[in-house]
Scaffold this motif. Structure first.
Motif, PDB file in Angstrom:
ATOM      1  N   ILE A  11     -18.687  15.764   0.166  1.00  0.00           N
ATOM      2  CA  ILE A  11     -20.120  16.687  -0.062  1.00  0.00           C
ATOM      3  C   ILE A  11     -19.302  18.059   0.100  1.00  0.00           C
ATOM      4  O   ILE A  11     -19.387  18.788   1.194  1.00  0.00           O
ATOM      5  CB  ILE A  11     -21.199  16.406   0.610  1.00  0.00           C
ATOM      6  CG1 ILE A  11     -21.730  14.802   0.331  1.00  0.00           C
ATOM      7  CG2 ILE A  11     -22.207  17.122   0.126  1.00  0.00           C
ATOM      8  CD1 ILE A  11     -21.674  14.459  -1.212  1.00  0.00           C
ATOM      9  N   GLY A  12     -18.834  18.858  -1.031  1.00  0.00           N
ATOM     10  CA  GLY A  12     -18.108  20.197  -0.807  1.00  0.00           C
ATOM     11  C   GLY A  12     -18.940  21.020  -1.782  1.00  0.00           C
ATOM     12  O   GLY A  12     -19.935  20.871  -2.212  1.00  0.00           O
ATOM     13  N   LYS A  13     -18.177  22.082  -2.090  1.00  0.00           N
ATOM     14  CA  LYS A  13     -18.792  23.032  -2.973  1.00  0.00           C
ATOM     15  C   LYS A  13     -19.159  22.429  -4.361  1.00  0.00           C
ATOM     16  O   LYS A  13     -20.309  22.759  -4.682  1.00  0.00           O
ATOM     17  CB  LYS A  13     -17.617  24.253  -3.256  1.00  0.00           C
ATOM     18  CG  LYS A  13     -18.111  25.414  -4.160  1.00  0.00           C
ATOM     19  CD  LYS A  13     -17.381  26.478  -4.089  1.00  0.00           C
ATOM     20  CE  LYS A  13     -17.621  27.592  -5.120  1.00  0.00           C
ATOM     21  NZ  LYS A  13     -18.941  27.498  -5.538  1.00  0.00           N
ATOM     22  N   ILE A  14     -18.366  21.605  -4.985  1.00  0.00           N
ATOM     23  CA  ILE A  14     -18.935  21.371  -6.240  1.00  0.00           C
ATOM     24  C   ILE A  14     -19.826  20.288  -6.249  1.00  0.00           C
ATOM     25  O   ILE A  14     -20.885  20.095  -7.233  1.00  0.00           O
ATOM     26  CB  ILE A  14     -17.736  20.958  -7.247  1.00  0.00           C
ATOM     27  CG1 ILE A  14     -17.949  20.913  -8.634  1.00  0.00           C
ATOM     28  CG2 ILE A  14     -17.168  19.487  -7.112  1.00  0.00           C
ATOM     29  CD1 ILE A  14     -18.552  22.349  -9.166  1.00  0.00           C
ATOM     30  N   SER A  36     -19.297  11.192   3.440  1.00  0.00           N
ATOM     31  CA  SER A  36     -18.961  12.419   3.734  1.00  0.00           C
ATOM     32  C   SER A  36     -18.553  12.689   5.240  1.00  0.00           C
ATOM     33  O   SER A  36     -19.000  11.893   5.997  1.00  0.00           O
ATOM     34  CB  SER A  36     -20.277  13.147   3.815  1.00  0.00           C
ATOM     35  OG  SER A  36     -20.201  14.664   4.165  1.00  0.00           O
ATOM     36  N   ARG A  37     -17.248  13.136   5.635  1.00  0.00           N
ATOM     37  CA  ARG A  37     -17.092  13.199   7.010  1.00  0.00           C
ATOM     38  C   ARG A  37     -17.701  14.267   7.757  1.00  0.00           C
ATOM     39  O   ARG A  37     -17.644  14.325   8.908  1.00  0.00           O
ATOM     40  CB  ARG A  37     -15.462  13.407   6.949  1.00  0.00           C
ATOM     41  CG  ARG A  37     -14.735  12.520   5.990  1.00  0.00           C
ATOM     42  CD  ARG A  37     -13.143  13.140   5.533  1.00  0.00           C
ATOM     43  NE  ARG A  37     -13.598  14.463   4.883  1.00  0.00           N
ATOM     44  CZ  ARG A  37     -12.603  15.434   4.899  1.00  0.00           C
ATOM     45  NH1 ARG A  37     -11.218  14.830   5.290  1.00  0.00           N
ATOM     46  NH2 ARG A  37     -12.770  16.423   4.460  1.00  0.00           N
ATOM     47  N   SER A  38     -18.403  15.156   7.036  1.00  0.00           N
ATOM     48  CA  SER A  38     -19.126  16.260   7.599  1.00  0.00           C
ATOM     49  C   SER A  38     -20.459  16.153   7.862  1.00  0.00           C
ATOM     50  O   SER A  38     -21.149  17.187   7.876  1.00  0.00           O
ATOM     51  CB  SER A  38     -18.726  17.339   6.892  1.00  0.00           C
ATOM     52  OG  SER A  38     -18.990  17.506   5.620  1.00  0.00           O
ATOM     53  N   GLY A  39     -21.072  15.037   7.189  1.00  0.00           N
ATOM     54  CA  GLY A  39     -22.439  14.807   7.417  1.00  0.00           C
ATOM     55  C   GLY A  39     -23.262  14.692   6.339  1.00  0.00           C
ATOM     56  O   GLY A  39     -24.372  14.102   6.346  1.00  0.00           O
TER      57      GLY A  39
HETATM   58  P1  NAP Z   1     -13.990  21.513  -1.271  1.00  0.00           P
HETATM   59  O1  NAP Z   1     -15.559  22.025  -1.137  1.00  0.00           O
HETATM   60  O2  NAP Z   1     -12.992  21.877  -0.674  1.00  0.00           O
HETATM   61  O3  NAP Z   1     -14.144  19.874  -1.054  1.00  0.00           O
HETATM   62  C1  NAP Z   1     -14.663  18.952  -1.282  1.00  0.00           C
HETATM   63  C2  NAP Z   1     -15.305  17.772  -0.516  1.00  0.00           C
HETATM   64  O4  NAP Z   1     -14.288  16.774  -0.314  1.00  0.00           O
HETATM   65  C3  NAP Z   1     -14.950  18.458   1.286  1.00  0.00           C
HETATM   66  O5  NAP Z   1     -16.108  18.959   1.391  1.00  0.00           O
HETATM   67  C4  NAP Z   1     -15.180  17.157   1.740  1.00  0.00           C
HETATM   68  O6  NAP Z   1     -16.567  16.542   1.866  1.00  0.00           O
HETATM   69  C5  NAP Z   1     -14.329  16.211   0.964  1.00  0.00           C
HETATM   70  N1  NAP Z   1     -12.767  16.226   1.349  1.00  0.00           N
HETATM   71  C6  NAP Z   1     -12.123  17.212   1.545  1.00  0.00           C
HETATM   72  N2  NAP Z   1     -10.672  16.899   1.878  1.00  0.00           N
HETATM   73  C7  NAP Z   1     -10.521  15.445   1.836  1.00  0.00           C
HETATM   74  C8  NAP Z   1     -10.004  14.657   2.071  1.00  0.00           C
HETATM   75  N3  NAP Z   1      -8.538  14.877   2.505  1.00  0.00           N
HETATM   76  N4  NAP Z   1     -10.088  13.501   2.200  1.00  0.00           N
HETATM   77  C9  NAP Z   1     -11.571  12.984   1.675  1.00  0.00           C
HETATM   78  N5  NAP Z   1     -12.494  13.844   1.361  1.00  0.00           N
HETATM   79  C10 NAP Z   1     -12.032  15.054   1.565  1.00  0.00           C
HETATM   80  O7  NAP Z   1     -13.852  21.400  -2.791  1.00  0.00           O
HETATM   81  P2  NAP Z   1     -14.403  21.607  -4.269  1.00  0.00           P
HETATM   82  O8  NAP Z   1     -14.353  22.976  -4.596  1.00  0.00           O
HETATM   83  O9  NAP Z   1     -15.915  20.980  -4.194  1.00  0.00           O
HETATM   84  O10 NAP Z   1     -13.528  20.960  -5.294  1.00  0.00           O
HETATM   85  C11 NAP Z   1     -13.418  19.528  -5.260  1.00  0.00           C
HETATM   86  C12 NAP Z   1     -13.108  18.892  -6.808  1.00  0.00           C
HETATM   87  O11 NAP Z   1     -14.063  19.483  -7.730  1.00  0.00           O
HETATM   88  C13 NAP Z   1     -11.470  19.561  -7.014  1.00  0.00           C
HETATM   89  O12 NAP Z   1     -11.018  18.574  -7.770  1.00  0.00           O
HETATM   90  C14 NAP Z   1     -11.883  20.742  -8.033  1.00  0.00           C
HETATM   91  O13 NAP Z   1     -10.832  20.955  -8.855  1.00  0.00           O
HETATM   92  C15 NAP Z   1     -13.106  20.402  -8.624  1.00  0.00           C
HETATM   93  N6  NAP Z   1     -14.002  21.381  -9.051  1.00  0.00           N
HETATM   94  C16 NAP Z   1     -14.467  22.266  -8.200  1.00  0.00           C
HETATM   95  C17 NAP Z   1     -14.949  23.407  -8.629  1.00  0.00           C
HETATM   96  C18 NAP Z   1     -15.645  24.745  -7.994  1.00  0.00           C
HETATM   97  O14 NAP Z   1     -16.312  25.740  -8.380  1.00  0.00           O
HETATM   98  N7  NAP Z   1     -15.440  24.675  -6.614  1.00  0.00           N
HETATM   99  C19 NAP Z   1     -15.795  23.502 -10.298  1.00  0.00           C
HETATM  100  C20 NAP Z   1     -15.318  22.124 -10.797  1.00  0.00           C
HETATM  101  C21 NAP Z   1     -14.608  21.447 -10.233  1.00  0.00           C
HETATM  102  P3  NAP Z   1     -16.851  15.817   3.304  1.00  0.00           P
HETATM  103  O15 NAP Z   1     -16.742  16.668   4.452  1.00  0.00           O
HETATM  104  O16 NAP Z   1     -18.273  15.513   2.806  1.00  0.00           O
HETATM  105  O17 NAP Z   1     -16.194  14.583   3.583  1.00  0.00           O
END
Ligand code: NAP
Length: 308
Positions: A11-14, A36-39
């Motif tokens: 549960i991150g940004k996307i 989710s590791r963060s809640g």
């Molecule tokens: P993010 O916010 O940094 O991370 C996503 C979530 O994944 C984290 O909040 C964490 O959630 C979990 N996570 C992080 N590291 C992990 C690990 N080592 N093992 C297991 N879970 C982990 O990233 P994001 O921007 O959402 O991007 C995630 C994916 O979506 C990427 O592949 C990116 O290319 C794609 N994407 C992103 C965007 C964008 O605008 N940001 C747009 C389109 C696609 P918990 O704390 O809940 O575990």
């Protein structure tokens, strides 16, 4: 309509910006749990890791994996082995081989695997593909430039091996161009610019070849000041097509064309529902292959250190 319970993993940004609203708006899905590791999300059952979810909730048939690419393979393989349908954020893996393995595993287990490319559902993508379908392609120019500090604040994983660096956004351009072009390209040259203190590139220049002497160029940069440029320009025998704003808008010879589409993430969940219903998968590794080729063929240069 059948309602499929789905679990969202990471549960991150996307997940917060796009997946949760798209699932909530789609009558084919119900968000039954998160991992989710963060809640997780208020009011939705949360599990600390995927094995715990798979063990506790055998009744949830589908999972959507929105964590970064490196941990995604193990999660997808575990979910498939447990007989769940799996939707993958882009890029579908940290390597091409992972994606090919997952495709085989899903087929053998009889579940749906959907490797999504959200930019292929940008508002103007279908109209661009349809307009180009009967044209002779003369030139292709991709510019995908944004400020990494604005779009990826505090994200460390994008700078690690497997995080792809500037290719994390730029693979969106490659997914779009491989959808809309009626011809196939292959990478011929690349220059990758690595900050001296980082393991992933901050910029890249790519050249591709196509049929009949066609060449294509791409410039990707994370050091953009003054507004992002997410643009693809394609010269043809019948005029110039330009997709701007990441595929949301389409110009033909400078004139904006009307486009209408439900939006990227609502379209992805519609498609996932269809694939599950039809017992099919949709896995296209081509954009990731271009990135892998850039890492294989690319000349590396070292540039100034990057600090957040
Ligand atoms: P993010 O916010 O940094 O991370 C996503 C979530 O994944 C984290 O909040 C964490 O959630 C979990 N996570 C992080 N590291 C992990 C690990 N080592 N093992 C297991 N879970 C982990 O990233 P994001 O921007 O959402 O991007 C995630 C994916 O979506 C990427 O592949 C990116 O290319 C794609 N994407 C992103 C965007 C964008 O605008 N940001 C747009 C389109 C696609 P918990 O704390 O809940 O575990």
């Amino acid at each position: 309509m059948t309602v499929t319970d789905i679990a969202l993993v990471g549960i991150g940004k996307i997940a917060r910006d796009q997946h949760i609203p798209a699932i909530s708006a789609d009558p084919a899905f119900r968000l039954a749990a998160t991992v989710s590791r963060s809640g997780g999300i208020d009011g939705v059952e949360t599990h600390a890791d995927l094995p715990a979810l798979l063990a506790a909730r055998p009744d949830i048939p589908a999972v959507s994996l929105t964590m970064p690419p490196v941990p995604r393979y193990a999660a997808a393989a575990a979910a498939i082995a447990a007989g769940r349908h799996v939707m993958l954020e882009k890029p579908p893996g940290a390597s091409v081989a992972e994606v090919l393995k997952l495709e085989r595993q899903a087929r053998a287990r009889g579940v749906t695997l959907f490797a999504t490319w959200h930019s292929r559902n940008a508002e103007a993508a279908d109209a661009a593909r349809d307009w180009l379908a009967d044209k002779a392609i003369r030139s292709v120019r991709i510019d995908w430039k944004e400020d990494v500090r604005k779009w990826h604040p505090g994200q460390d994983w994008i700078w690690q091996p497997g995080g792809l660096g500037v290719f994390d956004p730029a693979i969106n351009a490659l997914s779009l161009v491989t959808k809309i072009l009626p011809v196939q390209l292959h990478l011929t040259e690349a220059t990758l610019s690595f900050p001296e203190n980082r393991a992933a590139p901050i910029a890249a220049a790519l050249a591709f070849a196509g049929p009949d002497g066609l060449s294509a160029e791409a410039a990707f940069d994370w050091r953009q000041d003054g507004g992002e440029v997410w643009q693809i320009e394609i010269g043809t025998d019948a005029g110039t097509l330009r997709l701007v704003d990441g595929g949301a808008r389409l110009m033909i010879d400078g004139t904006e064309q009307p486009v209408e589409a439900p939006g990227e993430y609502p379209s992805l969940y519609r498609r996932f529902a269809e694939l599950i219903e039809q017992a099919e998968s949709d896995v296209d590794p081509e954009p990731l292959i271009h990135v892998a080729d850039a890492f294989m063929l690319g000349r590396r240069e070292t540039v100034a250190a990057f600090t957040d």
